[in-house]
Structures are given as C-alpha cells and as structure tokens.
Design an enzyme around this catalytic site. Sequence first.
Site, PDB file in Angstrom:
ATOM      1  N   CYS A 175       0.857  -1.188   0.000  1.00  0.00           N
ATOM      2  CA  CYS A 175       0.000   0.000   0.000  1.00  0.00           C
ATOM      3  C   CYS A 175       0.885   1.228   0.000  1.00  0.00           C
ATOM      4  O   CYS A 175       2.107   1.127   0.091  1.00  0.00           O
ATOM      5  CB  CYS A 175      -0.952   0.027   1.196  1.00  0.00           C
ATOM      6  SG  CYS A 175      -2.384   1.109   0.857  1.00  0.00           S
TER       7      CYS A 175
ATOM      8  N   CYS B 210      -0.108   4.296   1.833  1.00  0.00           N
ATOM      9  CA  CYS B 210      -0.428   5.285   2.879  1.00  0.00           C
ATOM     10  C   CYS B 210       0.694   5.499   3.889  1.00  0.00           C
ATOM     11  O   CYS B 210       0.808   6.571   4.466  1.00  0.00           O
ATOM     12  CB  CYS B 210      -1.723   4.902   3.591  1.00  0.00           C
ATOM     13  SG  CYS B 210      -1.789   3.198   4.155  1.00  0.00           S
TER      14      CYS B 210
ATOM     15  N   CYS C 158      -3.872   6.173   0.295  1.00  0.00           N
ATOM     16  CA  CYS C 158      -3.372   4.891  -0.206  1.00  0.00           C
ATOM     17  C   CYS C 158      -3.068   4.909  -1.696  1.00  0.00           C
ATOM     18  O   CYS C 158      -3.015   3.864  -2.342  1.00  0.00           O
ATOM     19  CB  CYS C 158      -4.379   3.788   0.112  1.00  0.00           C
ATOM     20  SG  CYS C 158      -4.730   3.631   1.867  1.00  0.00           S
TER      21      CYS C 158
ATOM     22  N   LYS D 281     -12.417  -4.813   2.215  1.00  0.00           N
ATOM     23  CA  LYS D 281     -11.828  -4.029   3.296  1.00  0.00           C
ATOM     24  C   LYS D 281     -12.697  -2.802   3.517  1.00  0.00           C
ATOM     25  O   LYS D 281     -12.909  -2.004   2.604  1.00  0.00           O
ATOM     26  CB  LYS D 281     -10.402  -3.620   2.921  1.00  0.00           C
ATOM     27  CG  LYS D 281      -9.756  -2.688   3.925  1.00  0.00           C
ATOM     28  CD  LYS D 281      -8.308  -2.421   3.585  1.00  0.00           C
ATOM     29  CE  LYS D 281      -7.715  -1.422   4.551  1.00  0.00           C
ATOM     30  NZ  LYS D 281      -6.308  -1.140   4.232  1.00  0.00           N
TER      31      LYS D 281
ATOM     32  N   ARG E 248     -10.860   7.609   3.992  1.00  0.00           N
ATOM     33  CA  ARG E 248     -10.593   6.625   2.942  1.00  0.00           C
ATOM     34  C   ARG E 248     -11.878   6.095   2.292  1.00  0.00           C
ATOM     35  O   ARG E 248     -11.875   5.059   1.658  1.00  0.00           O
ATOM     36  CB  ARG E 248      -9.802   5.452   3.527  1.00  0.00           C
ATOM     37  CG  ARG E 248      -8.489   5.820   4.201  1.00  0.00           C
ATOM     38  CD  ARG E 248      -7.508   4.666   4.127  1.00  0.00           C
ATOM     39  NE  ARG E 248      -6.431   4.710   5.083  1.00  0.00           N
ATOM     40  CZ  ARG E 248      -5.407   5.573   5.071  1.00  0.00           C
ATOM     41  NH1 ARG E 248      -5.348   6.508   4.144  1.00  0.00           N
ATOM     42  NH2 ARG E 248      -4.459   5.513   5.988  1.00  0.00           N
TER      43      ARG E 248
ATOM     44  N   GLU F 153     -16.815  -7.285  -4.528  1.00  0.00           N
ATOM     45  CA  GLU F 153     -15.380  -6.994  -4.393  1.00  0.00           C
ATOM     46  C   GLU F 153     -14.565  -8.289  -4.368  1.00  0.00           C
ATOM     47  O   GLU F 153     -13.508  -8.388  -4.985  1.00  0.00           O
ATOM     48  CB  GLU F 153     -15.116  -6.196  -3.107  1.00  0.00           C
ATOM     49  CG  GLU F 153     -15.558  -4.746  -3.171  1.00  0.00           C
ATOM     50  CD  GLU F 153     -14.654  -3.898  -4.068  1.00  0.00           C
ATOM     51  OE1 GLU F 153     -13.538  -4.329  -4.391  1.00  0.00           O
ATOM     52  OE2 GLU F 153     -15.088  -2.799  -4.451  1.00  0.00           O
TER      53      GLU F 153
ATOM     54  N   LYS G  35     -11.885  -7.732   6.115  1.00  0.00           N
ATOM     55  CA  LYS G  35     -11.229  -6.926   7.141  1.00  0.00           C
ATOM     56  C   LYS G  35     -12.072  -5.723   7.470  1.00  0.00           C
ATOM     57  O   LYS G  35     -12.534  -5.073   6.539  1.00  0.00           O
ATOM     58  CB  LYS G  35      -9.860  -6.492   6.602  1.00  0.00           C
ATOM     59  CG  LYS G  35      -9.121  -5.501   7.451  1.00  0.00           C
ATOM     60  CD  LYS G  35      -7.911  -4.986   6.718  1.00  0.00           C
ATOM     61  CE  LYS G  35      -7.247  -3.959   7.605  1.00  0.00           C
ATOM     62  NZ  LYS G  35      -6.277  -3.175   6.933  1.00  0.00           N
TER      63      LYS G  35
ATOM     64  N   SER H 271      -6.201  -3.817  14.443  1.00  0.00           N
ATOM     65  CA  SER H 271      -5.630  -3.177  15.627  1.00  0.00           C
ATOM     66  C   SER H 271      -6.677  -2.773  16.658  1.00  0.00           C
ATOM     67  O   SER H 271      -6.466  -2.950  17.857  1.00  0.00           O
ATOM     68  CB  SER H 271      -4.827  -1.955  15.190  1.00  0.00           C
ATOM     69  OG  SER H 271      -5.637  -1.060  14.453  1.00  0.00           O
TER      70      SER H 271
ATOM     71  N   TYR I 139      -2.870  -9.715  15.999  1.00  0.00           N
ATOM     72  CA  TYR I 139      -1.826  -9.242  16.911  1.00  0.00           C
ATOM     73  C   TYR I 139      -1.687 -10.170  18.115  1.00  0.00           C
ATOM     74  O   TYR I 139      -0.789 -10.004  18.928  1.00  0.00           O
ATOM     75  CB  TYR I 139      -2.142  -7.806  17.349  1.00  0.00           C
ATOM     76  CG  TYR I 139      -2.173  -6.852  16.167  1.00  0.00           C
ATOM     77  CD1 TYR I 139      -1.010  -6.258  15.704  1.00  0.00           C
ATOM     78  CD2 TYR I 139      -3.364  -6.609  15.475  1.00  0.00           C
ATOM     79  CE1 TYR I 139      -1.026  -5.417  14.597  1.00  0.00           C
ATOM     80  CE2 TYR I 139      -3.396  -5.782  14.364  1.00  0.00           C
ATOM     81  CZ  TYR I 139      -2.221  -5.189  13.930  1.00  0.00           C
ATOM     82  OH  TYR I 139      -2.247  -4.378  12.828  1.00  0.00           O
TER      83      TYR I 139
HETATM   84  C1  PBG Z   1      -2.882   0.123   4.948  1.00  0.00           C
HETATM   85  C2  PBG Z   1      -3.418  -0.782   6.005  1.00  0.00           C
HETATM   86  C3  PBG Z   1      -4.231  -0.470   7.110  1.00  0.00           C
HETATM   87  C4  PBG Z   1      -4.372  -1.638   7.832  1.00  0.00           C
HETATM   88  C5  PBG Z   1      -3.683  -2.630   7.153  1.00  0.00           C
HETATM   89  N1  PBG Z   1      -3.127  -2.082   6.027  1.00  0.00           N
HETATM   90  C6  PBG Z   1      -4.777   0.823   7.562  1.00  0.00           C
HETATM   91  C7  PBG Z   1      -5.761   1.559   6.759  1.00  0.00           C
HETATM   92  O1  PBG Z   1      -6.265   1.081   5.749  1.00  0.00           O
HETATM   93  O2  PBG Z   1      -6.020   2.686   7.151  1.00  0.00           O
HETATM   94  C8  PBG Z   1      -5.135  -1.762   9.122  1.00  0.00           C
HETATM   95  C9  PBG Z   1      -4.651  -2.826  10.032  1.00  0.00           C
HETATM   96  C10 PBG Z   1      -5.060  -2.704  11.452  1.00  0.00           C
HETATM   97  O3  PBG Z   1      -5.855  -1.835  11.866  1.00  0.00           O
HETATM   98  O4  PBG Z   1      -4.573  -3.528  12.226  1.00  0.00           O
HETATM   99  N2  PBG Z   1      -3.771   0.402   3.929  1.00  0.00           N
HETATM  100 ZN    ZN Z   2      -3.124   2.167   2.637  1.00  0.00          ZN
END
Ligand code: PBG
Ligand code: ZN
Length: 321
Positions: free
Chosen positions: A117, A119, A127, A193, A215, A231, A246, A272, A310
């Site tokens: 990615c 970002c 991104c 996602k 986003r 998707e 996700k 996270s 995690y």
């Molecule tokens: C990057 C990305 C993100 C996550 C994984 N790859 C953040 C986002 O899209 O803002 C999130 C992972 C997480 O929250 O643990 N595009």
């Molecule tokens: Zn990204």
Amino acid sequence: MFYRGRRLRKNPTIRSMMQETKLHKSNLILPIFVCEGENIYQEIDSLKGHYHYSIDNLYRIVDRMNESDIRSCILFGIVNHKDACGSEAFNDNGIVQQAIKKIKELNKDIYVIADVCMCEYTDHGHCGILDNDGYVNNDETLKYLSKIALSYAKAGVDMVAPSDMMDGHILALRNILDENGYTDLPIMGYSAKFASAYYGPFREAAHSTPSFGDRKSYQMDYHNGQEALREVEADINEGADIIMVKPAMAYLDVIKEVSTNYNMPLCAYQVSGEYAMLVSAVEQGLMNESVIEESLIAIKRAGAQLIITYFALDIANKLNN
Ligand code: PBG
Ligand code: ZN
C-alpha cells in the site's frame, strides 16, 4: 422426548472430541512493524505488546516467533522520508525490502508476507496517487502498486497482500509479477476491506493517518454486505490466490457469506482496534482473557481459515502449553 445436547458436553474429553473448530498455529499470521534507523525497539503506545523494530532488532521478534512456532508474518514499513508518490515503498533498498531479507537471513523458513500500500509512504497519507483535487486516482495508483509489489518480489518476499482497495489491483500485480518471472508468487487480496474506525491504533503505529479527508472513496462502506461479495468476486476473477475480509469481529456475517459462496482460501484480519479493545477489557478485569481465544474461534467458525492477528504469539504460546 427432547434433545439432550448435554450428553455430549459431559466432560472435557467428550467436549474436546466434539469441537468443530480448532485453532492451529499454522493458521495465524503475525503483523510486524519495521522502521528505519538503528537500535530501535520501541513499544507502540496504541498497540501494547507490539513494537517498532529497526532492522538490527528484528532478531527479537524472529526469536519470539521461533519460540512460539508462529511461522508467518506480514510486514508494515515506517519511513522518515515521505513524498507524493510514496517513493520509499518501491526503493529496492527500502525498509520493507531490507526487512524481508533480514528475516529470511534469520530464519529462512518464516513465511514473509508484505502488505502492499502507499499510505505509510505518501506525505498526504492516502493509499494512492492524488489528482489535483485530492481524489485518489485509481489507474495511476495501479502503476505504483505494481512497482512496490515487484520490488518486494525482488527482495524475496513469499506473498504480497495489496491493501489499497484500488479497482483492478490484483490484475495489475499479477501482470507485473508474471512479466518478471514471479509466476509462482501468490497474491492475497484485501478484497472486502471496510472504511473502519477499528484501524485507529494501526494508523498511529504506522504513521499513516490521512492528512485530510478519509478513505471512504476507496475502502468499502460498512453498511454493505452484498457489495463485499462483488469486491471478492472481482479479486478472484483478477487472479487472487487468497481473499480477505477486514476487519473481522464486526464483519463475521461477511466472512460467513464469502466462505459459503466462494471456494477460495479466505483470510480475516483481526485488526488493531479489535486487539486494543480486547486487551483493554482484559487489563481492566472486565473479561477473562479467554475472550481472546473465543474471538479467534468465532472468526474461524465463520469460515476464515487464515487469521492475521496481533494475538498470534500469545495464542500460540497458549496452544503450546
Ligand atoms: C494500509 C493498512 C491499514 C491496515 C492494514 N493495512 C490501515 C488503513 O487502511 O487505514 C489496518 C490494520 C489494522 O488496523 O490492524 N492500507
Ligand atoms: Zn493504505
């Protein structure tokens, strides 16, 4: 007569015999944050128990993976120099490229996945590549994602996982990889996602909060489940080897739906915010720590065979005992 379900719950042995879903260490993927600089081993405020590692400190996490027998990780890079096109991401000597090589050097059997990615590498934190009006330009971004994936491939990565949510990204990556002889390198698409507040702690950890806006013009609207199937289908048609949903816990319906509709390996990302919520609830004594295993089992029961989490090391240690 009535149904006596309790007959098969009488003692631990029969309960274990009856378990339909079991977690296995080999299903778990550990996220790792790697940063530039030296001698950095810094706990991440928003993700307690996780660290920023400079290359020279990666042995710490690889040692822990070896001890726990977690064999797969996904890498995220944190860089000092950011610009409009995220050039550090496709620098062949960039931080993720170095980390891939270092981990392989420390243990060649660790399966290294790289998140693809922009970002974490763009100065605006989006991104992809921006048009003058700040809109992320899909097809222009595809060119850069391709460069990034190719650069990771050259560094020796085992799998690439584009998380950008651009249309056509799987096809773009498949083409560039094939053209360069990486026909055997698999692609895991972050297929469904969602634009989610659950990414908050990650964005602090990865220094990837967008400097303006959000986003929502590329990540999915969380009101939509049917759209998630479109998707997923697009990623499959473009050649994804593994598809992903996700976040995980708040999207179990999507995981279930995808797993029953498509005969494809499915990964779920317990993100996270899910980690932070559970850790904080356990720390405050609100819930027993078994809630962590329960959350992962739920994700697997819904139909995900792989889980990025995690908690990978903690659960592995528990399974080992
Ligand atoms: C990057 C990305 C993100 C996550 C994984 N790859 C953040 C986002 O899209 O803002 C999130 C992972 C997480 O929250 O643990 N595009
Ligand atoms: Zn990204």
